[in-house]
Write a protein that holds these residues in place. Structure first.
Motif: not given
Length: 189
Positions: A132-149
């Motif tokens: 789970x960590x190997x597959x989901x965390x990178x996708x989650x991180x990429x989907x978080x958006x910018x620090x401003x938004x």
């Protein structure tokens, strides 16, 4: 059509006695998260008759070599689940067997694949070598958006196609590991 199934849904699918039961269970599992039914299978599979998937589940019609790939597409199955469904069909429908494999061998293949699918979906979330960590965390991180938004949970879900429980678990894991991006990373609305 991209629908990830949660662990309990996978476990329920593995209990199906045959391909007709598999279809019925899959429809019920998908309905838990959004509207999904026979007409969706017909539309996504490219069937002219919207009633065909229902007739298959009820035993009025059978799958053929021609309709099997369409049904797999209509159900939204990929990789191991698509192969598992194909094996279930081949066990029940002789004319769908593409190889000269007897039923005993097909049942053994089904059991081996069932074990592999079950093992893959019984991963402890938060364990250091978790798939789970190997597959989901990178996708989650990429989907978080910018620090401003940032991104809302709904936006993260749409971007990753992950179930809400996995999103929460992944975000919790990231926070615990100190891998959080600059706040705010997740909006509440």
């Amino acid at each position: 059509m991209n629908h990830r199934l949660e662990q309990d849904s996978i476990e329920n699918l593995m209990k199906a006695s045959d391909y007709r039961a598999f279809i019925a269970i899959l429809i019920q599992e998908r309905k838990k998260h959004r509207r999904f039914g026979y007409s969706d299978i017909a539309r996504h599979g490219g069937f002219a008759a919207r009633s065909f998937p229902r007739d298959v589940v009820l035993g009025k019609k059978s799958l053929s070599l021609n309709s099997l790939p369409k049904f797999i597409r209509g159900l939204g199955l990929t990789s191991d689940l698509a192969e598992y469904f194909r094996i279930l069909v081949e066990i029940s429908e002789l004319e769908c067997r593409t190889k000269s494999v007897d039923e005993a061998k097909l049942r053994q293949m089904k059991d081996n694949l069932k074990k592999r699918i079950s093992d893959r979906h019984h991963v402890q979330v938060g364990h250091s070598d978790s798939a789970f960590i190997l597959s989901s965390v990178p996708r989650l991180y990429a989907a978080l958006g910018t620090a401003e938004k940032g991104s809302s949970l709904k936006e993260i879900s749409e971007k990753t196609s992950l179930p809400e429980t996995e999103i929460h678990q992944g975000l919790t894991y990231m926070l615990e590991q100190g891998k959080r991006p600059m706040t705010p990373f997740c909006r509440t609305s």
